[in-house]
Design a protein around this motif. Structure first.
Motif, PDB file in Angstrom:
ATOM      1  N   ILE A 109       0.842  -1.207   0.000  1.00  0.00           N
ATOM      2  CA  ILE A 109       0.000   0.000   0.000  1.00  0.00           C
ATOM      3  C   ILE A 109       0.874   1.253   0.000  1.00  0.00           C
ATOM      4  O   ILE A 109       0.650   2.205  -0.759  1.00  0.00           O
ATOM      5  CB  ILE A 109      -0.954  -0.017   1.204  1.00  0.00           C
ATOM      6  N   GLN A 110       1.898   1.264   0.848  1.00  0.00           N
ATOM      7  CA  GLN A 110       2.806   2.405   0.873  1.00  0.00           C
ATOM      8  C   GLN A 110       3.566   2.523  -0.446  1.00  0.00           C
ATOM      9  O   GLN A 110       3.814   3.633  -0.949  1.00  0.00           O
ATOM     10  CB  GLN A 110       3.786   2.258   2.034  1.00  0.00           C
ATOM     11  N   ALA A 111       3.934   1.376  -1.022  1.00  0.00           N
ATOM     12  CA  ALA A 111       4.640   1.397  -2.303  1.00  0.00           C
ATOM     13  C   ALA A 111       3.743   1.973  -3.399  1.00  0.00           C
ATOM     14  O   ALA A 111       4.196   2.770  -4.239  1.00  0.00           O
ATOM     15  CB  ALA A 111       5.090  -0.011  -2.658  1.00  0.00           C
ATOM     16  N   ILE A 112       2.468   1.607  -3.388  1.00  0.00           N
ATOM     17  CA  ILE A 112       1.532   2.139  -4.395  1.00  0.00           C
ATOM     18  C   ILE A 112       1.366   3.649  -4.219  1.00  0.00           C
ATOM     19  O   ILE A 112       1.296   4.416  -5.191  1.00  0.00           O
ATOM     20  CB  ILE A 112       0.186   1.401  -4.290  1.00  0.00           C
ATOM     21  N   GLU A 113       1.314   4.117  -2.969  1.00  0.00           N
ATOM     22  CA  GLU A 113       1.155   5.551  -2.718  1.00  0.00           C
ATOM     23  C   GLU A 113       2.345   6.338  -3.255  1.00  0.00           C
ATOM     24  O   GLU A 113       2.176   7.364  -3.940  1.00  0.00           O
ATOM     25  CB  GLU A 113       0.999   5.784  -1.219  1.00  0.00           C
ATOM     26  N   GLN A 114       3.547   5.887  -2.963  1.00  0.00           N
ATOM     27  CA  GLN A 114       4.728   6.605  -3.425  1.00  0.00           C
ATOM     28  C   GLN A 114       4.849   6.559  -4.943  1.00  0.00           C
ATOM     29  O   GLN A 114       5.216   7.560  -5.591  1.00  0.00           O
ATOM     30  CB  GLN A 114       5.981   6.002  -2.785  1.00  0.00           C
ATOM     31  N   LEU A 115       4.518   5.423  -5.518  1.00  0.00           N
ATOM     32  CA  LEU A 115       4.570   5.315  -6.976  1.00  0.00           C
ATOM     33  C   LEU A 115       3.527   6.220  -7.628  1.00  0.00           C
ATOM     34  O   LEU A 115       3.780   6.833  -8.682  1.00  0.00           O
ATOM     35  CB  LEU A 115       4.346   3.857  -7.382  1.00  0.00           C
ATOM     36  N   THR A 116       2.362   6.342  -7.010  1.00  0.00           N
ATOM     37  CA  THR A 116       1.316   7.223  -7.542  1.00  0.00           C
ATOM     38  C   THR A 116       1.764   8.673  -7.510  1.00  0.00           C
ATOM     39  O   THR A 116       1.554   9.435  -8.468  1.00  0.00           O
ATOM     40  CB  THR A 116       0.023   7.045  -6.723  1.00  0.00           C
ATOM     41  N   MET A 117       2.385   9.113  -6.425  1.00  0.00           N
ATOM     42  CA  MET A 117       2.842  10.489  -6.300  1.00  0.00           C
ATOM     43  C   MET A 117       3.874  10.827  -7.371  1.00  0.00           C
ATOM     44  O   MET A 117       3.782  11.861  -8.049  1.00  0.00           O
ATOM     45  CB  MET A 117       3.430  10.728  -4.910  1.00  0.00           C
ATOM     46  N   THR A 118       4.860   9.965  -7.547  1.00  0.00           N
ATOM     47  CA  THR A 118       5.911  10.250  -8.526  1.00  0.00           C
ATOM     48  C   THR A 118       5.370  10.237  -9.957  1.00  0.00           C
ATOM     49  O   THR A 118       5.721  11.086 -10.780  1.00  0.00           O
ATOM     50  CB  THR A 118       7.035   9.223  -8.383  1.00  0.00           C
ATOM     51  N   THR A 119       4.512   9.284 -10.248  1.00  0.00           N
ATOM     52  CA  THR A 119       3.946   9.205 -11.600  1.00  0.00           C
ATOM     53  C   THR A 119       3.049  10.407 -11.880  1.00  0.00           C
ATOM     54  O   THR A 119       3.051  10.968 -12.984  1.00  0.00           O
ATOM     55  CB  THR A 119       3.150   7.894 -11.763  1.00  0.00           C
ATOM     56  N   LEU A 120       2.272  10.816 -10.882  1.00  0.00           N
ATOM     57  CA  LEU A 120       1.376  11.960 -11.055  1.00  0.00           C
ATOM     58  C   LEU A 120       2.166  13.239 -11.308  1.00  0.00           C
ATOM     59  O   LEU A 120       1.798  14.056 -12.171  1.00  0.00           O
ATOM     60  CB  LEU A 120       0.493  12.104  -9.813  1.00  0.00           C
TER      61      LEU A 120
END
Length: 372
Positions: A109-120
């Motif tokens: 879940i934390q990995a998905i959050e960080q990946l979402t922020m960088t991609t966004l």
């Protein structure tokens, strides 16, 4: 002795309960249990009743296989035109491989959050503010593609990515509100102008139709009024003609003498003297002779016949006024006129033969011809 047996029995019961708890495992529906033996992955237990080897097998993780929804807090993102916007996202994902989700990543879940922020930040950084506000679908598609590719090896499938909110700075909000208000006022002014134009056109068309109808009505009323005046003039002229004929006939039928005419002259004298401007007036010679005729019936006034009987009978004409007939009655009117002329000629001829014609008076007033 019985106490020792009782304690032993209780120990056996406790041992059996512990063994059963270590051996029998019930996994709920839509869940998956990861089992380790001596700290190494052994198996993945499906939903239902499962048997483990006590003290050897251990249930390490219970993974939820249902689709999960995670909402991430707003994150500041800089657009291409150097404006900071705050974007919060919602991720819909599902664990497809419990083993990979357990051993490939520590906290997915934390990995998905960080990946979402960088991609966004990478996607929005190539867009300006207006494109960011109007390109939610393209941003969602780009995020989903990157996240699904990155989380595939973690045993996670990203189903959907949604941008829950895009909040520009307060100053930009004020500018956008002013621009939107100006656009709305512009549309309102345009619509008002179009409405006034349509109203003016309809008013002009209505005025045109009204003027046309008024002109037609005036024309018809003038035509009818002219026809009424024409018929009234004809009737008035016929009435005046019949009145003159009636007076003329009555004078001849009354046979006026010299005394009556002299009396009529005397009645006209006050009317001649009427009016404040009549300071001096001249008495006609006929009145003087008429006064002389009152004293004596021997003398005669020049210009007045001694015998007032008419030589020719005056035709009184029709008693009712005759209006011009239509063209359809030409033949009938011509025939009736011919008959009436014949009757009038016969009556005139008979009266001429019956009444002797008096000779013209030998003497007359100077400047006046003898009256017939």
């Amino acid at each position: 002795m019985p106490t020792a047996l009782l304690v032993l029995f209780l120990l056996v019961v406790v041992f059996v309960v512990v063994m059963l708890s270590k051996t029998v495992k019930i996994v709920p529906q839509a869940r998956a249990a990861v089992v380790e033996r001596f700290g190494k992955y052994k198996a993945t237990l499906p939903a239902g009743l499962n048997i483990l080897v006590p003290f050897m097998d251990k249930l390490r993780y219970l993974i939820d296989l249902r689709e999960q929804v995670v909402s991430f807090p707003p994150q500041p993102v800089i657009t291409e035109d150097n404006l900071v916007v705050s974007i919060d996202t919602v991720i819909y994902f599902q664990v497809t491989d419990p083993v990979a989700a357990t051993y490939e990543i520590a906290n997915y879940i934390q990995a998905i959050e960080q990946l979402t922020m960088t991609t966004l930040r990478n996607i929005v950084g190539g867009m300006d503010l207006e494109e960011t506000l109007t390109s939610r679908d393209s941003i969602n598609s780009g995020l989903r593609g990157v996240l699904d590719e990155a989380t595939g090896k973690w045993g996670i499938r990203v189903n959907r990515v949604e941008l829950k909110g895009i909040d520009p700075p307060p100053s930009i909000k004020d500018s956008m509100e002013k621009q939107m208000r100006a656009d709305r006022e512009k549309r309102a002014v345009i619509l008002t102008a179009e409405g006034q134009r349509q109203a003016a056109i309809l008013t002009a068309e209505g005025s045109k139709q009204s003027q046309i109808l008024n002109a037609e009505g005036d024309r018809e009323s003038q035509i009818l009024r002219a026809q009424a005046d024409r018929e009234a003039s004809i009737l008035r002229a016929q009435g005046e003609g019949q009145a003159i004929q009636t007076v003329f006939q009555a004078i001849h039928d009354g046979q006026p003498d010299q005394s009556l005419l002299a009396y009529q002259y005397l009645q006209m004298m006050p009317k001649i003297a009427e009016g404040s401007a009549n300071k001096v007036w001249v008495i006609p010679s006929e009145i003087t002779k008429a006064l002389e005729g009152l004293g004596s019936s021997i003398h005669e006034i020049a210009g007045i016949p001694k015998d007032a009987t008419p030589r020719t009978r005056v035709d009184m004409g029709p008693t009712e006024p005759q209006l011009p007939r239509s063209s359809g009655d030409n033949e009938l009117s011509a025939t009736s006129k011919a008959v009436q002329d014949a009757i009038a000629a016969a009556e005139s001829a008979s009266q001429t033969r019956a009444t002797p014609v008096d000779p013209a008076p030998s003497e007359g007033t100077a400047g006046e011809p003898p009256t017939a």
